[in-house]
Design an enzyme around this catalytic site. Structure first.
Site, PDB file in Angstrom:
ATOM      1  N   GLU A 129       0.824  -1.215   0.000  1.00  0.00           N
ATOM      2  CA  GLU A 129       0.000   0.000   0.000  1.00  0.00           C
ATOM      3  C   GLU A 129       0.856   1.262   0.000  1.00  0.00           C
ATOM      4  O   GLU A 129       0.374   2.359   0.277  1.00  0.00           O
ATOM      5  CB  GLU A 129      -0.947  -0.027   1.203  1.00  0.00           C
ATOM      6  CG  GLU A 129      -1.905  -1.218   1.195  1.00  0.00           C
ATOM      7  CD  GLU A 129      -3.113  -1.031   0.270  1.00  0.00           C
ATOM      8  OE1 GLU A 129      -3.678   0.070   0.234  1.00  0.00           O
ATOM      9  OE2 GLU A 129      -3.488  -2.008  -0.419  1.00  0.00           O
ATOM     10  N   HIS A 172      -4.787   1.479   7.176  1.00  0.00           N
ATOM     11  CA  HIS A 172      -3.377   1.778   6.869  1.00  0.00           C
ATOM     12  C   HIS A 172      -2.711   2.265   8.151  1.00  0.00           C
ATOM     13  O   HIS A 172      -3.356   2.895   8.990  1.00  0.00           O
ATOM     14  CB  HIS A 172      -3.264   2.911   5.832  1.00  0.00           C
ATOM     15  CG  HIS A 172      -3.630   2.519   4.435  1.00  0.00           C
ATOM     16  ND1 HIS A 172      -4.334   3.357   3.590  1.00  0.00           N
ATOM     17  CD2 HIS A 172      -3.372   1.397   3.731  1.00  0.00           C
ATOM     18  CE1 HIS A 172      -4.499   2.765   2.418  1.00  0.00           C
ATOM     19  NE2 HIS A 172      -3.929   1.571   2.477  1.00  0.00           N
ATOM     20  N   CYS A 205      -2.964  11.219   3.666  1.00  0.00           N
ATOM     21  CA  CYS A 205      -3.234  10.312   2.535  1.00  0.00           C
ATOM     22  C   CYS A 205      -3.053  11.028   1.209  1.00  0.00           C
ATOM     23  O   CYS A 205      -2.738  10.421   0.202  1.00  0.00           O
ATOM     24  CB  CYS A 205      -4.675   9.799   2.579  1.00  0.00           C
ATOM     25  SG  CYS A 205      -5.037   8.716   3.947  1.00  0.00           S
TER      26      CYS A 205
END
Ligand SMILES: NCCC[C@H](NC(=O)CCC(=O)O)C(=O)O
Length: 445
Positions: free
Chosen positions: A174, A250, A369
Site C-alpha cells: 500500500e 493503513h 493520505c
C-alpha cells in the site's frame, strides 16, 4: 547543498465519488452512495497544497488517473463503442463499473514507497509504485502511477523507478501509507519504518480477523531490497491487528513520523517497546521524540473518526514543526484538546494548522493520505519536472482548469453517463499539457 522534504499531493480527478468500495475503511462504507462534489474536492486539495507552498515548503502535484477506466472494462470483456461499454457494464456488472470509476489515485500516500538518496546504496532516489492488490478499484492504479511518477521525476541520473511488486496477496503493498522515515536532518541517512499487517508466508503470525490487512511483511522486505536499504536503516513493525479490525486500514491512520519525531497511538503496534528500542539503537545518539498518545486521552474510535494521526508533520523553514490536520480534528472534543496540548509538550511540534478536506475525508483520506513525501536535495529538485511544482501560477491555472471541467455534483449512477467520460478525458488531456507530462494515459496512446 540543501536538503528538505517535498510533498507531492494527488490532484483529485473529475470522477471523485462515493461508491463504498473499501471494506475495512469505515468512512468509505458509511458514505456509500452519497453525492460527491468533485469540484470542491479538487479545490480543497489545491488549497492545502498551496498553503504549504506559501509556508515555504516544496510542494508538487501528481496528476490523477484516467477514469472511467475503459481499458480495464474492455479487458474484462465489455465491447463496442465507449458508450456501449459503459452501458453494458452499468447493466451487467455495476459494481465493476464503479470500481473502474474511482478517483482513488488522489491518495498519493498509496501511490508508491519512496526512499531518498541519503538512505540508498547507489545514492539515487528510489520509487516503487504500490500494487494495491487488496482492493479491485485500487489494483488498477500501479501501471499509470508508474507512468506519472516517471513523467514527474524524469531523470535517470537521480531517480530510479521500479516496477510494482507481483500482483498477489503475498505481496500486498500500500505504499508510503505503511512507511515512515525518521532522520536527524533530511540529508542524513535515516531509519525507514515499514509497518505491515500480516505475514503471507507465516500463517501463525498475528493478523486481523474482521477486516483485511492490506500490507504484508514480504512486500515491505521486497521494497527494502529493491531500494538498497541496509538492516541498519530499516525497522519492520507489525501493526496491531486489533486496531485494523477497528478501522485502521493503513498505518498512517494511527501513526506518523517526521525527522526525530514519531507520533503514534499506544495501541498502534505489536511489541511496541522492543521496536522503539530498535529504532533508538538504529537512529543513533541524537535526540528522538516518541509522542505516544494513550487510549485514556484518545480512543481508537476518535482517532479513526477524526484522523488525528493522518496529519502531516512538516518541518517549516524556521526549523519548527507544524501539524497539518483536517478540520474534523477540531470537531472532536478529545482530539482537539489533545492537539491543543501537543504543542506544549516540549517536542519540536509548535503549531497546528487545520484544513477542510472533507470531500476526501468522507472516503477515508486525510491530509497525510493526499500526499507522497519525497525527501530530496536541491540538485534532485532541479531534475524534477518543474511544471508539477506548486506556485501562484500553477495554483491559478489548476483552479481555472477545475472550474472549467469539473462537476459540482456526482452520484454513482452518473458514472455510466458517456458525457462523464468525455469530460474527464478532455480535462486530463488538457492537464497533461499544463503539467507537460506527455502521453501518460491509455486514451492518449
Ligand atoms: N489512504 C487513504 C485511502 C482511502 C481509500 N478510499 C477509497 O478508495 C474509497 C473509495 C470509495 O469507496 O468510493 C482506500 O480505502 O484505499
Amino acid at each position: 547543498m540543501k536538503h528538505f522534504e517535498a510533498n507531492f499531493d494527488g490532484l483529485v480527478g473529475p470522477t471523485h465519488n462515493y461508491a463504498g468500495l473499501s471494506f475495512g475503511n469505515v468512512a468509505s462504507l458509511n458514505n456509500a452512495a452519497a453525492i460527491s462534489n468533485p469540484r470542491a474536492a479538487a479545490k480543497q486539495g489545491l488549497k492545502k497544497a498551496k498553503a504549504l507552498a506559501d509556508m515555504g515548503m516544496v510542494q508538487g502535484m501528481l496528476a490523477p488517473q484516467e477514469r472511467p477506466d475503459l481499458h480495464t472494462l474492455r479487458r474484462i470483456g465489455f465491447s463496442g463503442t465507449d458508450a456501449e461499454v459503459l452501458n453494458k457494464a452499468a447493466k451487467q456488472a455495476p459494481a465493476l463499473l464503479r470500481a473502474c470509476c474511482s478517483a482513488s489515485s488522489m491518495w498519493t500516500a498509496n501511490a508508491a514507497t519512496v526512499s531518498p538518496s541519503a538512505d540508498t546504496h547507489d545514492g539515487k532516489l528510489h520509487f516503487t509504485p504500490a500494487n494495491l492488490v487488496d482492493k479491485l478499484h485500487r489494483s488498477i492504479e500501479p501501471e499509470t502511477t508508474g507512468n506519472i511518477l516517471a513523467a514527474t521525476f524524469n531523470n535517470s541520473r537521480h531517480f530510479t523507478h521500479h516496477q510494482h511488486l507481483p500482483e498477489h496477496n503475498s505481496f500486498g503493498d500500500e505504499g508510503a501509507a505503511n512507511h515512515t522515515r525518521l532522520c536527524k536532518n533530511y540529508g542524513n541517512a535515516g531509519v525507514e519504518l515499514f509497518v505491515y499487517g500480516q505475514e503471507a508466508t507465516n500463517p501463525a503470525a498475528p493478523k486481523p480477523s474482521k477486516f483485511p490487512a492490506r500490507q504484508t511483511l514480504e512486500a515491505s522486505q521486497a521494497i527494502a531490497r529493491l531500494h538498497q536499504l541496509d538492516d541498519d536503516n530499516t525497522v519492520f513493525i507489525s501493526q496491531n491487528p486489533n486496531v485494523i479490525d477497528q478501522g485502521v486500514f493503513h498505518n498512517d491512520v494511527i501513526a506518523v513520523g517526521n525527522q526525530n519525531v514519531l507520533f503514534y497511538h499506544e495501541q498502534a503496534f505489536l511489541d511496541t517497546q522492543s521496536k522503539l528500542d530498535e529504532i533508538k539503537r538504529k537512529f543513533g545518539d541524537s535526540e528522538l521524540h516518541f509522542i505516544e498518545v494513550p487510549t485514556s486521552k484518545v480512543a481508537i474510535q476518535d482517532a479513526v473518526k477524526s484522523y488525528l494521526f493522518n496529519t502531516q508533520i512538516i518541518t517549516l523553514p524556521s526549523g519548527e514543526m507544524a501539524i497539518i490536520a483536517p478540520t474534523n480534528c477540531q470537531e472532536n472534543e478529545a482530539v482537539h484538546a489533545y492537539l491543543n496540548e501537543v504543542v506544549t509538550l516540549g517536542s519540536p511540534i509548535k503549531q497546528v494548522n487545520y484544513f477542510d478536506v472533507k470531500q476526501s475525508m468522507q472516503n477515508g483520506g486525510g491530509p497525510a493520505c493526499l500526499r507522497l513525501r519525497v525527501a530530496m536535495n536541491d540538485m534532485e529538485l532541479a531534475a524534477v519536472n518543474q511544471h508539477t511544482l506548486m506556485n501562484d501560477a500553477l495554483f491559478t491555472r489548476l483552479n481555472a482548469w477545475v472550474d472549467k471541467h469539473y462537476r459540482d455534483h456526482l452520484s454513482v449512477d452518473d458514472l455510466a453517463d458517456p458525457q462523464v467520460l468525455i469530460e474527464s478525458r478532455t480535462a486530463l488531456d488538457e492537464l497533461t499539457q499544463i503539467m507537460k507530462l506527455g502521453s501518460v494515459y491509455q486514451f492518449q496512446k
